[in-house]
Design a protein around this motif. Structure first.
Motif, PDB file in Angstrom:
ATOM      1  N   GLN A   1       1.009  -1.217   0.103  1.00  0.00           N
ATOM      2  CA  GLN A   1      -0.202  -0.234  -0.051  1.00  0.00           C
ATOM      3  C   GLN A   1       0.894   1.441  -0.308  1.00  0.00           C
ATOM      4  O   GLN A   1       0.470   2.305  -0.293  1.00  0.00           O
ATOM      5  CB  GLN A   1      -1.090  -0.371   1.582  1.00  0.00           C
ATOM      6  N   VAL A   2       1.935   1.221   0.521  1.00  0.00           N
ATOM      7  CA  VAL A   2       2.488   3.064   0.718  1.00  0.00           C
ATOM      8  C   VAL A   2       3.435   2.943  -0.364  1.00  0.00           C
ATOM      9  O   VAL A   2       4.270   3.961  -0.848  1.00  0.00           O
ATOM     10  CB  VAL A   2       3.538   2.404   1.878  1.00  0.00           C
ATOM     11  N   VAL A   3       3.476   1.906  -1.506  1.00  0.00           N
ATOM     12  CA  VAL A   3       4.250   2.370  -2.816  1.00  0.00           C
ATOM     13  C   VAL A   3       3.080   2.718  -3.763  1.00  0.00           C
ATOM     14  O   VAL A   3       3.719   2.601  -4.436  1.00  0.00           O
ATOM     15  CB  VAL A   3       5.405   1.508  -2.779  1.00  0.00           C
ATOM     16  N   MET A   4       1.804   1.271  -3.718  1.00  0.00           N
ATOM     17  CA  MET A   4       1.181   1.172  -4.961  1.00  0.00           C
ATOM     18  C   MET A   4       1.493   2.791  -5.676  1.00  0.00           C
ATOM     19  O   MET A   4       1.308   2.793  -6.948  1.00  0.00           O
ATOM     20  CB  MET A   4       0.610   0.565  -4.459  1.00  0.00           C
ATOM     21  N   LEU A   5       0.638   3.846  -5.095  1.00  0.00           N
ATOM     22  CA  LEU A   5      -0.161   4.863  -5.431  1.00  0.00           C
ATOM     23  C   LEU A   5       1.295   5.569  -6.570  1.00  0.00           C
ATOM     24  O   LEU A   5       1.924   5.831  -7.232  1.00  0.00           O
ATOM     25  CB  LEU A   5      -0.515   5.850  -4.962  1.00  0.00           C
ATOM     26  N   ALA A   6       2.917   5.764  -5.556  1.00  0.00           N
ATOM     27  CA  ALA A   6       4.000   6.121  -6.318  1.00  0.00           C
ATOM     28  C   ALA A   6       4.510   4.707  -7.974  1.00  0.00           C
ATOM     29  O   ALA A   6       5.180   5.726  -8.635  1.00  0.00           O
ATOM     30  CB  ALA A   6       4.576   6.864  -5.264  1.00  0.00           C
ATOM     31  N   LEU A   7       3.934   4.047  -6.998  1.00  0.00           N
ATOM     32  CA  LEU A   7       4.814   3.017  -8.045  1.00  0.00           C
ATOM     33  C   LEU A   7       3.748   3.400  -9.672  1.00  0.00           C
ATOM     34  O   LEU A   7       4.257   3.099 -10.927  1.00  0.00           O
ATOM     35  CB  LEU A   7       4.489   1.557  -8.053  1.00  0.00           C
TER      36      LEU A   7
ATOM     37  N   SER B   1       2.287   5.812 -10.616  1.00  0.00           N
ATOM     38  CA  SER B   1       2.548   7.587 -11.263  1.00  0.00           C
ATOM     39  C   SER B   1       4.364   7.476 -11.982  1.00  0.00           C
ATOM     40  O   SER B   1       4.752   7.394 -12.875  1.00  0.00           O
ATOM     41  CB  SER B   1       3.040   8.468 -10.371  1.00  0.00           C
ATOM     42  N   THR B   2       4.760   6.287 -11.369  1.00  0.00           N
ATOM     43  CA  THR B   2       6.870   6.428 -11.930  1.00  0.00           C
ATOM     44  C   THR B   2       6.713   5.363 -13.187  1.00  0.00           C
ATOM     45  O   THR B   2       6.782   5.702 -14.020  1.00  0.00           O
ATOM     46  CB  THR B   2       7.477   5.386 -10.998  1.00  0.00           C
ATOM     47  N   PHE B   3       5.754   4.340 -12.943  1.00  0.00           N
ATOM     48  CA  PHE B   3       6.173   3.312 -14.504  1.00  0.00           C
ATOM     49  C   PHE B   3       5.119   4.588 -15.650  1.00  0.00           C
ATOM     50  O   PHE B   3       5.678   4.040 -16.500  1.00  0.00           O
ATOM     51  CB  PHE B   3       4.836   2.610 -14.135  1.00  0.00           C
ATOM     52  N   ARG B   4       3.837   5.032 -15.206  1.00  0.00           N
ATOM     53  CA  ARG B   4       3.374   5.757 -16.371  1.00  0.00           C
ATOM     54  C   ARG B   4       4.925   6.757 -17.249  1.00  0.00           C
ATOM     55  O   ARG B   4       4.766   7.264 -18.565  1.00  0.00           O
ATOM     56  CB  ARG B   4       1.895   6.866 -15.330  1.00  0.00           C
TER      57      ARG B   4
END
Lengths: 354, 286
Positions: free
Chosen positions: B123-129, B131-134
């Motif tokens: 959960q703590v990395v999923m949101l930024a993950l 956007s990073t991947f995008r």
């Protein structure tokens, strides 16, 4: 021999140079906003050519270091892109007004103060703690009892072990829906007859919470059982025999010998149940989706069965409030880390006493 | 010593009752896949209205459904799982070997970072993950979201820590003399790894493959975020979720879909029961 080495050196340097040029060209194309379709492949091919060149470099002294680098690179690279960078960015975003795509301003601790003013979030924290404590106890007790049962001399013990473990194989989403069917279509027939309860247990927040606990135990106890079986099998036979000769009955043997001797297994199992119950998401989503009315701190909430992981997901994805969801996730991480460390410390000190 | 029959008969009965309870949901899924929706609602636990014809009808309705698309979802899940597992075993073995055989500041630091990262919840990395991947995908013009390579990449990143942790523990137990002997015989370091060390890793690679495989095959949150609920590519759990969302309370179809979704795992379990159960335990104890 010498010429051969020199030729190899030239080849290696040439490959590295070509690789670098390829990568730089791809990056330049990106930076200038070019839309040619081959920039992505060019970058990857450039990187591979560079690594091949590096590998071919004729050196005995540094060959080992080059291999170390090439061997570490793939896993480390994926790890950095998927875990390290998002982790750092995530913590950073939790102090901003990030909307999932871009951020405009720093908002300091605003997200953190907002989330504590949300009663529904406080409820999720309380509920999660309740869920974790109940499951840490129940899953371990049930798993341990199953392990005791499965170490007896019963016929077809292999079948029973497999049958108890089977639920653990199925993903939370699918089994969540299976159980939703059982609660709302099968169990209701019996509860209607027995207690006149003619609505699904999932419709009542308290009962729905119990339902999640039941499903979780059903899913997880078989796995914990397997670990306890392995633990119980490490208890030396001669110790058990000695205690039997000294006249210890089954209960004494259990509490004075078996349980103290598998203290480290208990530590592992409590740690596993703690972290996995804390992160519970799939079953929560599929079984109730967090709904259910509940009275808490003087107001009626509509997220009666929503645990932390689901609350974070809904805040960010469903309500599109990324920065707040991220801040909640950071708190989630801090709580989980703190609780796990405390658990390991306490168990370790207990193990020594035993 | 003569066995006392009484207590064991009681234990046997208890064991059977518990087995009935743990297998009951599976039994419900199978039984009700043979029935029409009206029969399921009327009497879910009896065989009333169950027929092979109805099973066929349910199966064809589910398999051909555009929201579920069973074969496509199954294929996607299988490709993602198999490729991720192969890459994790290979890259994980390579990284673990380097970490284990080089006692430098760097290797210790990398190892510690891997260990520490295991406590990070998704959960703590999923949101930024996402956007990073995008951003990375846009920048290098390779689709990282809604694509199979992107999700395999993510699984290599997330599975790496545990894989390295378990493999390192195992490699420590392999005598270093083996590698020295290979080096004296003129084997290069990479040759030593692939010819000497990697074949020895087989049992522990089975363990990590089972652990990673169970998790990757059943994972819902990561693919649902990376592939999207209604994207062109779906894994099996995502497809089930999308399917149920579009057919509220159509239990005949939902349970048949559930049957299809759990069947591959059950078949694998029946074939490799011992390995799976041992692998799960070994992974936990280490």
């Amino acid at each position: 021999m010498n010429e051969n080495t020199a030729g190899k050196k030239v080849l290696s340097l040439a490959l590295m140079a070509i690789g670098c040029i390829g990568m730089i060209a791809a990056l330049v194309l990106d930076a200038t906003g070019s839309t040619v379709g081959f920039r992505g492949p060019l970058l990857i091919i450039g990187a591979i050519v560079f690594l091949v060149g590096l590998y071919e470099f004729p050196t005995i002294e540094h060959h080992r270091s080059i291999i170390n680098f090439i061997f570490l690179f793939p896993l480390l690279f994926t790890f950095i892109v998927t875990v390290v960078i998002p982790m750092i960015l995530g913590i950073f975003y939790s102090f901003t007004d990030w909307n999932g795509v871009k951020m405009n301003n720093f908002v300091g601790l605003n997200n953190y103060t907002t989330m504590f003013s949300e009663k529904s979030f406080i409820w999720s924290i309380v509920l999660t703690f309740l869920f974790v404590v109940i499951n840490m106890i129940l899953v371990n007790v049930v798993g341990f009892l199953l392990a005791l049962l499965c170490t007896q001399k019963i016929k077809g013990i292999g079948f029973f072990r497999a049958a108890y473990f089977l639920p653990n194989l199925i993903g939370g989403i699918v089994l969540g829906y299976i159980w939703q069917f059982i609660f709302s279509n099968v169990l209701i027939k019996f509860t209607a007859k027995a207690f006149g309860l003619n609505y699904s247990v999932l419709a009542d927040s308290k009962l729905a919470f119990c339902a999640i606990v039941v499903v979780y135990i059903w899913q997880y106890a078989g796995y914990i059982m397997l670990i306890y079986i392995t633990g119980l099998q490490t208890v030396p036979k001669d110790v058990l025999e000695a205690s039997a000769i000294d006249g210890a009955n089954a209960t004494t043997t259990l509490f004075r010998i078996k349980i103290p001797m598998i203290a480290s297994t208990i530590t592992i199992c409590t740690f596993l149940t703690l972290t996995s119950a804390f992160k519970q998401f799939d079953v929560n989503l599929a079984l109730t989706n967090g709904t259910g009315a509940v009275k808490f701190m003087g107001s009626t909430l509509s997220n009666g069965t929503q645990m932390l992981a689901l609350n974070i997901y809904n805040t960010a994805i469903s309500k599109n409030n990324y920065a707040l969801g991220q801040a909640k996730a950071v708190l989630f991480f801090i709580i989980l880390a703190a609780v796990s460390i405390i658990q390991v410390r306490v168990s370790n000190s207990k193990e020594v006493e035993m | 010593m003569k066995m006392r029959k009484g207590p064991f008969a009681i234990l046997m009965i208890i064991a059977i009752i518990i087995a009935v309870y743990t297998l009951f949901p599976f039994f419900m899924v199978v039984l009700n896949s043979f029935k029409k929706a009206s029969n399921i609602v009327a009497s879910p636990v009896t065989t009333a209205g169950a027929s092979f014809g109805q099973l066929k009808a349910n199966l064809s309705a589910v398999v051909g459904n555009s929201n579920f698309n069973f074969w496509a979802a199954f294929g996607t899940s299988a490709v993602i799982t198999v490729v991720s597992l192969v890459l994790l075993a290979l890259f994980g073995g390579m990284a673990a070997w380097v970490i284990c055989r080089n006692k430098t500041k760097w290797s210790t630091m990398i190892y510690m970072t891997f260990i520490a990262s295991m406590i990070i919840p998704f959960q703590v990395v999923m949101l930024a993950l996402i956007s990073t991947f995008r951003d990375v995908g846009n920048f290098i013009d390779i689709k990282m979201l809604q694509s199979i390579p992107g999700i395999v990449f993510a699984y290599c990143g997330f599975g790496g820590a545990m894989t390295v942790f378990i493999l390192t523990g195992f490699i420590k137990g392999i005598p270093y003399e083996l590698e020295e002997a290979a080096a004296i015989d003129g084997c290069s370091p990479e040759g030593t790894f692939f010819r000497v060390i990697f074949p020895l890793l087989k049992p522990v690679i089975v363990t990590v493959t089972i652990l990673n495989g169970m998790w990757i095959w059943n994972d819902y949150l990561l693919p649902s975020l990376m592939l999207g609920q209604n994207g062109p590519v779906k894994t099996l759990p995502v497809a089930v979720q999308a399917f149920v969302g579009s057919y509220v309370k159509q239990w005949d179809l939902i349970l048949t879909a559930a049957l299809l979704a759990i069947l591959p795992m059950i078949i694998i379990f029946i074939v490799a029961q011992k390995q799976i159960m041992n692998g799960m335990v070994e992974g936990a104890i280490k």
